[in-house]
Design an enzyme around this catalytic site. Sequence first.
Site, PDB file in Angstrom:
ATOM      1  N   LYS A 279       0.667  -1.999   0.234  1.00  0.00           N
ATOM      2  CA  LYS A 279      -0.606   0.175   0.108  1.00  0.00           C
ATOM      3  C   LYS A 279       1.202   1.638  -0.050  1.00  0.00           C
ATOM      4  O   LYS A 279       2.389   1.132   0.270  1.00  0.00           O
ATOM      5  CB  LYS A 279      -1.202   0.043   1.624  1.00  0.00           C
ATOM      6  CG  LYS A 279      -2.010  -0.778   1.518  1.00  0.00           C
ATOM      7  CD  LYS A 279      -2.662  -1.001   2.290  1.00  0.00           C
ATOM      8  CE  LYS A 279      -4.086  -1.742   2.648  1.00  0.00           C
ATOM      9  NZ  LYS A 279      -5.286  -1.472   1.340  1.00  0.00           N
ATOM     10  N   ARG A 353     -10.268 -11.308   1.631  1.00  0.00           N
ATOM     11  CA  ARG A 353     -11.641 -12.488   1.118  1.00  0.00           C
ATOM     12  C   ARG A 353     -10.808 -13.870   1.025  1.00  0.00           C
ATOM     13  O   ARG A 353     -11.132 -14.821   1.435  1.00  0.00           O
ATOM     14  CB  ARG A 353     -12.194 -12.154  -0.600  1.00  0.00           C
ATOM     15  CG  ARG A 353     -10.761 -11.708  -1.186  1.00  0.00           C
ATOM     16  CD  ARG A 353     -11.123 -10.791  -2.291  1.00  0.00           C
ATOM     17  NE  ARG A 353     -10.971  -9.517  -2.214  1.00  0.00           N
ATOM     18  CZ  ARG A 353     -11.136  -9.030  -3.077  1.00  0.00           C
ATOM     19  NH1 ARG A 353     -11.566  -9.018  -4.206  1.00  0.00           N
ATOM     20  NH2 ARG A 353     -11.182  -7.767  -2.414  1.00  0.00           N
TER      21      ARG A 353
HETATM   22  N1  BES Z   1      -7.869  -3.580   4.066  1.00  0.00           N
HETATM   23  C1  BES Z   1      -8.603  -3.135   3.104  1.00  0.00           C
HETATM   24  C2  BES Z   1      -9.477  -2.214   2.670  1.00  0.00           C
HETATM   25  C3  BES Z   1      -9.705  -1.182   3.535  1.00  0.00           C
HETATM   26  C4  BES Z   1      -8.729  -0.399   2.780  1.00  0.00           C
HETATM   27  C5  BES Z   1     -10.556  -0.650   4.328  1.00  0.00           C
HETATM   28  C6  BES Z   1      -8.911   1.447   3.300  1.00  0.00           C
HETATM   29  C7  BES Z   1     -10.598   0.460   4.795  1.00  0.00           C
HETATM   30  C8  BES Z   1     -10.083   1.688   3.811  1.00  0.00           C
HETATM   31  C9  BES Z   1      -8.134  -4.230   2.262  1.00  0.00           C
HETATM   32  O1  BES Z   1      -7.825  -5.404   1.942  1.00  0.00           O
HETATM   33  C10 BES Z   1      -7.691  -3.951   0.903  1.00  0.00           C
HETATM   34  O2  BES Z   1      -6.859  -4.033   0.913  1.00  0.00           O
HETATM   35  N2  BES Z   1      -9.055  -3.614   0.294  1.00  0.00           N
HETATM   36  C11 BES Z   1      -8.499  -3.782  -1.557  1.00  0.00           C
HETATM   37  C12 BES Z   1      -8.743  -4.703  -2.347  1.00  0.00           C
HETATM   38  C13 BES Z   1      -8.179  -4.084  -4.228  1.00  0.00           C
HETATM   39  C14 BES Z   1      -6.982  -4.629  -4.044  1.00  0.00           C
HETATM   40  C15 BES Z   1      -9.390  -5.226  -5.112  1.00  0.00           C
HETATM   41  C16 BES Z   1      -8.846  -2.376  -1.841  1.00  0.00           C
HETATM   42  O3  BES Z   1     -10.054  -2.005  -0.903  1.00  0.00           O
HETATM   43  O4  BES Z   1      -7.421  -1.669  -2.501  1.00  0.00           O
HETATM   44 MN    MN Z   2      -5.547  -5.476   1.877  1.00  0.00          MN
END
Ligand code: BES
Ligand code: MN
Length: 494
Positions: A279, A353
Amino acid sequence: MELHAIATTTRHRTDCAIVGVYEKGLLSAAAADLDQQLGKPLSRLIKEGDVSGKLGETLLVTVPKGNAARILIVGMGAKDKFGRKQYRKALLAALNAVKKTGSTNATCYLSQETVAATSAYYLGRTSAEVAAHSTYRIPDLKTAKKPAPSPLKTLNIAILGSQERIQAEKGLRHGTGISSGMALTRDLGNLPANICTPTYLAKTAQELARVHRSSLTVRVMDQAAIRKLKMGSFLSVTAGSDQPPRLIVLEYKGGNSKAAPVALVGKGITFDTGGISIKPAAAMDEMKYDMCGAATVLGVFKAVANLKLPINLVGIIATCENMPSGSATKPGDVVKSMSGQTIEILNTDAEGRLVLCDALTYVRRYSPKAVIDIATLTGACVVALGNQYSGLFSNDEDLSSALVQAGKRAEDGAWPMPVDEEYADQLRSNFADMANVGGREAGAITAACFLAKFVEGMKWAHLDIAGTAWISGANKGGTGRPVPLLMDFLINHK
Ligand code: BES
Ligand code: MN
Ligand code: ZN
């Protein structure tokens, strides 16, 4: 704080009487009563412009005579708009002001007014939740001496009518139980990831089981046990981390021993760096909240056990860190889930997931009558719904609407979103049964579609709480949501 619903008049002896004034200087019944008793001091203050009646505005007055040592005047806004949200705001403002005084008890008369679209029960519940909210403190690690807690020990909620008083009393009791769960959920979310590890979550669950020995049991599985279960998907997420993963299984038995349980499944990523698909740095600290699904499960178990609800409940928490390292899972890796289905991991940041699908497979052994997973699953859900509603996805119409209604009643809303087959096309992979991501479009929905592939034959709902579990900014902190929604669902579950 101790809470009571009492039948009372403004002659009641109290350290502080909390009375409301509507906009345009319209006195509430209790305010008018006190005003009359004391020789019109409130009318005078309104006339002189000290009291506007604006929602949440407070003014403290000390009175030399009468039975109330102090009067806290709180603005209630427009009379015809006074509903539960307004009640919540007014009561919170009032309590925050009372806490700054030396009052050890207070009596609140706001509850005697007509609060639109609610009942004495929900008024009691809301009051207890607000009172708990006003005393909640983040478990911070600041070294300065903590401020002394306020001396306010007892809050009386004035309720007219004996039937209503009994209902309000029940609401207070439920609200107190729900708040105890919310506080745990908030605490766990707020703790930093170097403290709140998978091991810490497991210990918290075990501690709960120790306190509620007669109704609650907990089993904690380590990496070797998780491997034995063939949870290849879950294990792929923990591969880059030095913190050992845990699979936590909670069983609460309060109902008929033969009755099928409701199952709650929580995402417990104690820190989500994204893994190799790392990230960006901005706000990454907030990924300590990526275990709020797991914290919600623990909060609900605490509340359910405290309230001794007559239900059977199973909780499954899959918890680990998502870290990059030489042993971390790489984009393109293919893993085998406990269900036997294979997954091509195209993005290691779509890890929630991956842990949930194995937990959802594990829960089948309980033949639950309903499975609800709770997860901070997608940023896309925050884009779609913001911080107001949790995203609700389900393969069962009745379960979905029961959860929507519970959210409405609990003032902890969830909004239904589609999980149609068509969206699942985005998860096609050339190399495995499915990919773990489906592109930018409809990201919250494709995440739910992924989960749906693991719950066939079960009544299932998924709550995406990415936007509701915590707030960012100056007041950064866990919210305790969606504990109220789930508790309302379980209290009313047939
Ligand atoms: N934990 C995150 C989702 C999230 C992001 C929650 C920001 C709250 C604030 C999750 O694991 C994630 O990183 N999801 C990705 C999925 C994507 C790679 C398809 C996302 O939402 O960017
Ligand atoms: Mn994630
Ligand atoms: Zn995550």
